[in-house]
Design a protein around this motif. Structure first.
Motif, PDB file in Angstrom:
ATOM      1  N   TYR A  56       0.774  -1.217   0.008  1.00  0.00           N
ATOM      2  CA  TYR A  56       0.194  -0.244  -0.075  1.00  0.00           C
ATOM      3  C   TYR A  56       0.900   1.341   0.053  1.00  0.00           C
ATOM      4  CZ  TYR A  56      -3.564  -3.455   1.485  1.00  0.00           C
ATOM      5  OH  TYR A  56      -4.323  -4.454   1.463  1.00  0.00           O
ATOM      6  N   GLU A 118      -5.198  -0.343  -4.010  1.00  0.00           N
ATOM      7  CA  GLU A 118      -3.676  -1.011  -4.036  1.00  0.00           C
ATOM      8  C   GLU A 118      -3.860  -2.329  -3.892  1.00  0.00           C
ATOM      9  OE1 GLU A 118      -0.806   2.154  -3.280  1.00  0.00           O
ATOM     10  OE2 GLU A 118      -2.194   2.391  -1.279  1.00  0.00           O
ATOM     11  N   GLU A 121      -3.983  -4.596  -7.365  1.00  0.00           N
ATOM     12  CA  GLU A 121      -2.836  -4.593  -8.169  1.00  0.00           C
ATOM     13  C   GLU A 121      -1.983  -5.907  -7.645  1.00  0.00           C
ATOM     14  OE1 GLU A 121       1.190  -2.565  -9.512  1.00  0.00           O
ATOM     15  OE2 GLU A 121      -0.115  -1.483  -8.180  1.00  0.00           O
ATOM     16  N   HIS A 163      -7.271   6.346  -8.133  1.00  0.00           N
ATOM     17  CA  HIS A 163      -6.124   6.135  -9.008  1.00  0.00           C
ATOM     18  C   HIS A 163      -5.321   7.535  -9.035  1.00  0.00           C
ATOM     19  CE1 HIS A 163      -9.486   7.743 -11.539  1.00  0.00           C
ATOM     20  NE2 HIS A 163      -8.460   7.778 -12.592  1.00  0.00           N
TER      21      HIS A 163
END
Length: 256
Positions: A56, A118, A121, A163
């Motif tokens: 993160y 986060e 991903e 984002h």
């Protein structure tokens, strides 16, 4: 902590050791030098904190140091993880934020959404599925054929534009319109994202829900939008499909 009254002595020591490592307010096992226990506490905490900071990075960057460590220490002390696997601890942290964390006045309103974004991903990166092209024509006609969406293309709706969040942009109120994001992993295992607009969001959902041809899907979207020039919607949608094909979001068309 489970009832350990009838456990063997060595297990009682293990539970006491673990409880003290997680939270120094719990009494340490007898017979262990306090200096050694302090070293153990520091090592365990630093390992977990370092893992979460790397998973993160934006959240870690924007929270003041004291606030970040307060959050991680509370997670470390309070959350009962259901897995011993290190790569899955970030998801445990996400569960903690969603279900157990007591939101503080100083916490940003987008805290959970940013953490989720986060985490995605990492989740995509470690997903053990591979892109399978059996039964798919990667060179097929995207309008005449039925486009196939990659299983490694995930979409989410966020109230905040997560984002864009960073040190110089931390909105305190969500915008009027939510943010639609498509997050994907390509064949070469690179993770990327695309912000969707109204047409591309409709298109993505249609690809998930139907097995129609690209032409049929885009014609339906033009009708749904009540667009005066349906052909423009179809052409624009084809360009989106072609871009998604280049990014491995669309894999091709289903072979008949």
């Amino acid at each position: 902590m489970p009832n350990i009254a009838n456990r063997p002595h060595f297990q009682k020591l293990q539970y006491a050791f673990a409880a003290h490592i997680r939270d120094a307010h719990n009494p340490a096992p007898t017979g262990i030098e306090p200096r050694r226990m302090a070293i153990y506490r520091k090592l365990f905490y630093n390992n977990v904190q370092s893992l979460l900071a790397s998973t993160y990075p934006v959240l870690h960057q924007i929270l003041p140091t004291e606030q970040w460590h307060k959050l991680i220490r509370d997670y470390f002390a309070q959350h009962q993880a259901t897995t011993p696997l290190f790569p899955q601890l970030p998801q445990e942290f996400l569960h903690y934020l969603e279900n157990e964390c007591e939101i503080q006045p100083e916490d940003p309103p987008f805290l959970y959404e940013l953490a989720h974004y986060e985490w995605v991903e990492l989740a995509l990166f470690i997903d053990n599925r591979e892109i399978e092209l059996t039964g798919i024509d990667s060179q097929g006609d995207l309008l005449r054929g039925c486009p196939v969406l990659s299983p490694l293309a995930w979409s989410f709706v966020y109230q905040f534009p997560v984002h864009k969040v960073g040190p110089n942009y931390q909105p305190q109120e969500p915008p009027v319109e939510p943010t639609y994001l498509l997050i994907y992993r390509s064949k070469d295992d690179k993770v990327g994202f695309i912000q969707l607009n109204r047409v591309s969001a409709y298109l993505l959902q249609a690809l998930r829900d139907t097995s129609h041809t690209g032409q049929q899907i885009l014609t339906e979207i033009a009708t749904l939008l009540n667009h005066p020039y349906p052909q423009k919607v179809i052409q624009g949608g084809l360009e989106i499909l072609q871009e998604w094909l280049r990014r491995d979001i669309v894999l091709g068309v289903r072979r008949i």
